[in-house]
Write an enzyme that holds these catalytic residues in place. Structure first.
Site, PDB file in Angstrom:
ATOM      1  CG  HIS A  82     -55.645  34.389  66.170  1.00 51.93           C
ATOM      2  ND1 HIS A  82     -55.582  35.452  65.302  1.00 51.93           N
ATOM      3  CD2 HIS A  82     -56.192  33.383  65.464  1.00 51.93           C
ATOM      4  CE1 HIS A  82     -56.074  35.093  64.121  1.00 51.93           C
ATOM      5  NE2 HIS A  82     -56.454  33.834  64.199  1.00 51.93           N
ATOM      6  CG  ASP A 135     -53.732  38.344  66.164  1.00 49.77           C
ATOM      7  OD1 ASP A 135     -53.008  37.462  66.672  1.00 49.77           O
ATOM      8  OD2 ASP A 135     -54.714  38.084  65.439  1.00 49.77           O
ATOM      9  CB  SER A 232     -55.431  33.675  61.040  1.00 49.40           C
ATOM     10  OG  SER A 232     -56.734  34.151  61.246  1.00 49.40           O
ATOM     11  N   GLY A 233     -52.785  35.180  59.909  1.00 44.59           N
ATOM     12  CA  GLY A 233     -51.323  35.235  59.930  1.00 44.59           C
ATOM     13  C   GLY A 233     -50.727  35.509  58.570  1.00 44.59           C
TER      14      GLY A 233
HETATM   15  C1  4AZ Z   1     -60.434  33.830  61.654  1.00 48.16           C
HETATM   16  O1  4AZ Z   1     -61.252  33.419  62.452  1.00 48.16           O
HETATM   17  C2  4AZ Z   1     -60.803  34.957  60.774  1.00 48.16           C
HETATM   18  N1  4AZ Z   1     -63.046  38.015  57.557  1.00 48.16           N
HETATM   19  C3  4AZ Z   1     -59.871  35.524  59.935  1.00 48.16           C
HETATM   20  C4  4AZ Z   1     -60.229  36.582  59.112  1.00 48.16           C
HETATM   21  C5  4AZ Z   1     -61.506  37.066  59.154  1.00 48.16           C
HETATM   22  C6  4AZ Z   1     -62.444  36.508  59.984  1.00 48.16           C
HETATM   23  C7  4AZ Z   1     -62.082  35.448  60.803  1.00 48.16           C
HETATM   24  C8  4AZ Z   1     -61.871  38.236  58.280  1.00 48.16           C
HETATM   25  O2  4AZ Z   1     -59.315  33.336  61.572  1.00 48.16           O
END
Ligand code: 4AZ
Length: 284
Positions: A82, A135, A232-233
């Site tokens: 993502h 993902d 993320s990642g």
């Molecule tokens: C995000 O939107 C995201 N709490 C990443 C991790 C989490 C929630 C959202 C986990 O990138």
């Protein structure tokens, strides 16, 4: 999650200055615990944790950081699929010209460490943005990193997936859930949680659906410690091995909504079947 992530794009630009000058931390009850519940760490001690950067899309201030990644081989970085979405990068990944991997930079406001161009991106074609299954993406670096920067991958059946196992997450993501993006790398301790907890929390909604075959549930049963937007990642590490990539969740740090991670053993299984570019998926 993708929608939330995209919403987060504007926030680092608008709030990066605020986050430093007037820490929003003071406004957030869970702040002392936080990634969310975390503590500052040095990039040199976490050489497998890298920042993904696009200054064109995310501005210069925080080195253009917008996601995390994990070095798994001198020229291979894993990240979330993502993070490579067109609505994040503004173009397909192979045309996101200033996409870089930053290593060895604890403080995003400095130029320490190295910025390395991405030679090739491979986004898992089976990634399902409805459930969030699969993902992950593989970035091939234009120049190699030291082998000592790479972390080993958990394979199928790895004992580190047992619920209750201690794990650590690292990233430059939101420390409050309200858009406070830190300058410096942070880590937080979480636990691998039973699949049943995430199955109950995420039976299927607009956020996604927890699928234990390809996802891992982790967090803090009391809430507080969690990954958040911008993480993320990045890595979820247990027993010295990479077991997950930060993927999604509903909010951040809520006890009833644990973090959901891409299951690395499933990545290994997928890449092992030879569906990736050369070099990808090799265990260091
Ligand atoms: C995000 O939107 C995201 N709490 C990443 C991790 C989490 C929630 C959202 C986990 O990138």
């Amino acid at each position: 999650m993708r929608r939330r992530f995209v919403r987060a794009l504007a926030r680092p630009l608008a709030l990066a200055a605020t986050a430093v000058a007037i820490p929003l931390l003071s406004a957030a009850p869970a702040a002392s615990d936080v990634v969310l519940g975390g503590y500052p760490v040095e990039a040199a001690q976490n050489p497998w944790t890298v920042a993904l950067s696009s200054r064109d899309r995310f501005g210069r201030m925080r080195s253009g950081q917008f996601c995390g990644g994990v070095v798994v081989d001198p020229t291979t970085v894993l990240t979330a699929a993502h993070c490579m979405a067109e609505d994040v990068l503004g173009a397909p990944p192979d045309r996101a010209r200033d996409l870089k991997v930053i290593t060895g930079r604890t403080d995003l406001y400095t130029d320490e460490g190295r910025e390395i161009a991405v030679r090739e991106t491979w986004v898992n074609p089976a990634y399902d943005s409805g459930t969030n299954a699969g993902d992950f993406a593989v970035l091939t670096l234009a120049e190699p990193l030291p082998r000592t920067s790479a972390i080993g991958l958990a394979g199928p059946g790895d004992a580190a997936y047992r619920p209750g196992t201690e794990a650590v997450i690292t990233g430059w993501g939101d420390t409050t859930g309200f858009g406070a993006y830190p300058r410096r790398l942070r880590a937080a301790h979480v636990h691998v949680l039973a699949d049943a907890l995430c199955e109950r929390a995420y039976p299927g909604s607009a956020d996604g659906k927890y699928l234990s075959a390809s996802m891992v549930c982790a967090g803090d049963e009391r809430g507080g410690r969690d990954a958040c937007q911008g993480d993320s990642g990045g890595p979820l590490i247990a027993q010295g091995r990479l077991i997950g990539l930060v993927s999604w969740g509903s909010g951040c740090g809520r006890p009833e909504s644990p973090g959901v991670y891409t299951r690395v053993s499933e990545i290994v299984r997928t890449l092992g079947r030879g569906r990736t570019p050369q070099g990808a998926g090799k265990t260091p």
